[in-house]
Scaffold this motif. Structure first.
Motif, short mmCIF file in Angstrom:
data_model
loop_
_atom_site.label_atom_id
_atom_site.label_comp_id
_atom_site.label_asym_id
_atom_site.label_seq_id
_atom_site.Cartn_x
_atom_site.Cartn_y
_atom_site.Cartn_z
N ILE A 64 46.15 71.60 33.94
CA ILE A 64 46.14 72.30 35.19
C ILE A 64 47.51 72.76 35.26
O ILE A 64 48.61 72.41 35.61
N ARG A 65 47.43 74.41 34.93
CA ARG A 65 48.65 75.20 34.80
C ARG A 65 48.17 76.51 35.43
O ARG A 65 47.18 76.88 35.65
N GLY A 66 49.51 77.35 35.81
CA GLY A 66 49.40 78.76 36.25
C GLY A 66 48.32 78.84 37.57
O GLY A 66 48.58 78.28 38.22
N GLY A 67 47.44 80.01 37.31
CA GLY A 67 46.64 80.16 38.11
C GLY A 67 45.88 78.87 38.91
O GLY A 67 45.14 79.23 39.95
N ASP A 68 45.65 78.13 38.05
CA ASP A 68 44.76 77.01 38.22
C ASP A 68 45.26 76.04 39.50
O ASP A 68 44.64 75.43 39.90
N LEU A 69 46.68 76.33 39.60
CA LEU A 69 47.38 75.44 40.47
C LEU A 69 47.04 76.07 41.92
O LEU A 69 47.81 75.64 43.02
N LYS A 70 46.39 76.95 42.29
CA LYS A 70 46.33 77.59 43.66
C LYS A 70 45.68 76.59 44.59
O LYS A 70 44.69 75.93 44.10
N LEU A 71 46.25 76.57 45.56
CA LEU A 71 45.50 75.62 46.78
C LEU A 71 44.09 75.60 46.80
O LEU A 71 43.70 74.46 47.14
N ASP A 72 43.44 76.69 46.69
CA ASP A 72 41.97 76.48 46.95
C ASP A 72 41.45 75.76 46.07
O ASP A 72 40.18 75.33 46.42
N ASN A 73 41.67 75.58 45.09
CA ASN A 73 41.18 74.69 44.00
C ASN A 73 41.32 73.27 44.23
O ASN A 73 40.76 72.24 43.84
N PHE A 74 42.23 72.76 45.37
CA PHE A 74 42.42 71.30 45.73
C PHE A 74 42.03 71.27 47.30
O PHE A 74 42.23 70.12 47.84
N ARG A 75 41.33 72.10 47.83
CA ARG A 75 40.67 72.18 49.23
C ARG A 75 39.94 70.95 49.33
O ARG A 75 40.07 70.42 50.65
N THR A 76 38.90 70.85 48.63
CA THR A 76 38.02 69.60 48.90
C THR A 76 37.53 69.15 47.51
O THR A 76 38.18 69.62 46.42
N VAL A 77 37.05 68.00 47.76
CA VAL A 77 36.64 67.19 46.62
C VAL A 77 35.64 68.10 45.63
O VAL A 77 35.77 68.28 44.40
N ARG A 78 34.85 68.94 46.18
CA ARG A 78 33.89 69.86 45.58
C ARG A 78 34.88 70.92 44.60
O ARG A 78 34.36 70.97 43.37
N THR A 79 35.66 71.39 45.28
CA THR A 79 36.43 72.51 44.55
C THR A 79 37.14 71.59 43.52
O THR A 79 37.49 72.37 42.18
#
Length: 95
Positions: A64-79
């Motif tokens: 998990i690097r760069g743009g994938d580290l944005k908060l929205d990718n970690f907000r929920t279990v589904r994301t």
């Protein structure tokens, strides 16, 4: 009425979501649903989020690097499950 069988993609997402919920519940001692915003509800701190990144990388063999580290990718279990599935698919197509 019969329901269509789950596709391999949806089975993978269900499995990843279940595993992530088990991890979160084990670490936080709270119950979580797939669509609950973990940050808005106080379920995650920034320190725990970094631990979660390491967990996802080690458990699912993704980076998990760069743009994938944005908060929205970690907000929920589904994301998070969607991110893992995307990174896994990207890794499979890269060779």
């Amino acid at each position: 009425m019969t329901t269509p069988a789950q596709t391999p993609r949806s089975q993978d997402l269900d499995r990843i979501e279940s595993e992530l919920i088990a991890f979160l519940e084990g670490r936080t001692r709270a119950s979580w649903d797939e669509d609950v915003d973990l940050f808005a509800t106080g379920g995650l701190s920034s320190m725990f989020a970094m631990e979660l990144v390491v967990h996802l990388e080690q458990t699912y063999g993704v980076s998990i690097r760069g743009g994938d580290l944005k908060l929205d990718n970690f907000r929920t279990v589904r994301t998070m499950a969607d991110l893992v599935r995307k990174l896994t698919a990207d890794k499979d197509t890269d060779g």
